[in-house]
Motif scaffolding. Structure first.
Motif, PDB file in Angstrom:
ATOM      1  N   ALA A 246       0.829  -1.207   0.000  1.00  0.00           N
ATOM      2  CA  ALA A 246       0.000   0.000   0.000  1.00  0.00           C
ATOM      3  C   ALA A 246       0.866   1.262   0.000  1.00  0.00           C
ATOM      4  O   ALA A 246       0.624   2.198  -0.775  1.00  0.00           O
ATOM      5  N   LEU A 247       1.882   1.296   0.854  1.00  0.00           N
ATOM      6  CA  LEU A 247       2.758   2.468   0.908  1.00  0.00           C
ATOM      7  C   LEU A 247       3.571   2.610  -0.369  1.00  0.00           C
ATOM      8  O   LEU A 247       3.799   3.732  -0.839  1.00  0.00           O
TER       9      LEU A 247
ATOM     10  N   LEU B 287       1.415   4.238  -2.913  1.00  0.00           N
ATOM     11  CA  LEU B 287       1.104   5.633  -2.593  1.00  0.00           C
ATOM     12  C   LEU B 287       2.283   6.569  -2.824  1.00  0.00           C
ATOM     13  O   LEU B 287       2.091   7.721  -3.226  1.00  0.00           O
ATOM     14  N   ILE B 288       3.501   6.115  -2.569  1.00  0.00           N
ATOM     15  CA  ILE B 288       4.660   7.010  -2.656  1.00  0.00           C
ATOM     16  C   ILE B 288       5.597   6.620  -3.789  1.00  0.00           C
ATOM     17  O   ILE B 288       6.784   6.958  -3.770  1.00  0.00           O
TER      18      ILE B 288
ATOM     19  N   ASN C  45       7.706  12.378  -1.559  1.00  0.00           N
ATOM     20  CA  ASN C  45       7.709  10.915  -1.638  1.00  0.00           C
ATOM     21  C   ASN C  45       9.075  10.344  -1.280  1.00  0.00           C
ATOM     22  O   ASN C  45       9.173   9.292  -0.638  1.00  0.00           O
TER      23      ASN C  45
END
Length: 315
Positions: free
Chosen positions: A111-112, A115-116, A123
């Motif tokens: 997930a991370l 997202l980044i 980021n």
């Protein structure tokens, strides 16, 4: 006729020496690689193969770690390992820790990573922040969270300010198990995140451009483009995390010291504590062999299962 007789042996000699010269050239070409690889092979033999063989041999003895006398007792240590309540409880908690820890580490890491994964300084900073716990010593992490989760620690102080009573994070069996799992996940997901980031970065940008032209939403792009192409990375993450958590003991040692009432002891923790404290290295060797076999079987099973899943996804 004389010429034929004199030249035939020379031709035969040249023909017989040709294969030898080719084989010698092949060995000369391989020699630098063998020389460069020899130290790594010797280290692998000395640090893994030889100790594994010794542990297997000692597991059939009652060696106490000090005496040079080894008494062969057969499979008694193995029978004791499967019937000892503490060992069984430690094995159950180890399986629970490895199962949930592997799932949460990969879910949070993936997930991370999604997202980044984009460009930008923020980021880049977030990647560093999320990866930082992984490079900290596990013992330091355990002591840090032990202080934070104590009855008068930071976490309970913050919860008390919003009206939540003091929670027994380290003194209740259920809370302690959850605290160990979450602490290990917090310290490990950065590694999974970095591997997922590498996989996402390797996906050609043309695939996303084509998906955008077709009107795919970000979720559809992830499901149909990103996830299938990083399936091999997921396999590596699952296996590495599973194997690592099956050997976990340092966070447990610093966070709960196996308590309360031995409820958070893992197999490795049990091996180290019972074997050396009770001078029963033969029993500890048997537990280590069982753990090694179980780890190899589980790792191979997950790898084969994931290979089949990868083929289904990519087909």
């Amino acid at each position: 006729m004389a010429d034929t007789v004199t030249t035939a042996p020379g031709a035969a000699l040249r023909a017989s020496s040709a294969p030898r010269s080719k084989s010698s050239l092949a060995w000369r070409a391989r020699l630098p690689g063998l020389i460069m690889g020899a130290p790594a092979v010797l280290v692998f033999l000395a640090m893994f193969i030889v100790p594994m063989i010794l542990a297997f041999v000692l597991s059939f003895t009652d060696w106490n770690g000090y005496s040079l006398n080894l008494n062969f007792i057969g499979f008694e240590n193995y029978l004791h390992a499967f019937t000892n309540p503490r060992t069984v409880d430690a094995a159950i908690f180890t399986v629970v820790l490895a199962f949930f820890g592997t799932i949460f580490c990969n879910l949070v890491g993936l997930a991370l990573a999604v997202l980044i994964s984009g460009p930008g300084r923020s980021n880049t900073v977030m990647r560093t922040v999320f990866f930082y716990p992984y490079i900290i010593s596990a013992l330091i992490i355990g002591f840090l969270w032990s202080a934070m989760l104590a009855p008068n620690g930071v976490v309970n102080s913050l919860l008390g300010q919003v009206g939540v009573p003091v929670l027994p994070f380290l003194t209740d069996v259920t809370f302690a198990k959850a605290s160990v799992i979450l602490t290990i996940v917090w310290s490990h997901f950065g590694f999974n995140m970095v591997l997922f980031l590498a996989g996402i970065k390797s996906v050609p940008a043309e695939y996303y451009e084509a998906a955008t032209v077709d009107g795919a939403t970000p979720w559809q792009q992830f499901r149909n483009v990103t996830f299938p192409l990083i399936a091999p990375v997921l396999t590596v993450n699952l296996v590495l995390t599973l194997v690592g958590l099956l050997k976990a003991y340092d966070v447990v040692l610093a966070l709960t010291d196996g308590g309360p009432a031995g409820s958070t002891q893992t197999i490795v923790y049990q091996v180290l504590k019972s074997s050396f404290a009770n001078a029963d290295l033969g029993f500890g060797a048997a537990q280590s062999v069982i753990l090694l076999i179980a780890t190899a079987v589980l790792g191979l099973t997950v790898t084969l299962a994931r290979r089949g899943a990868e083929k289904k996804v990519t087909d």
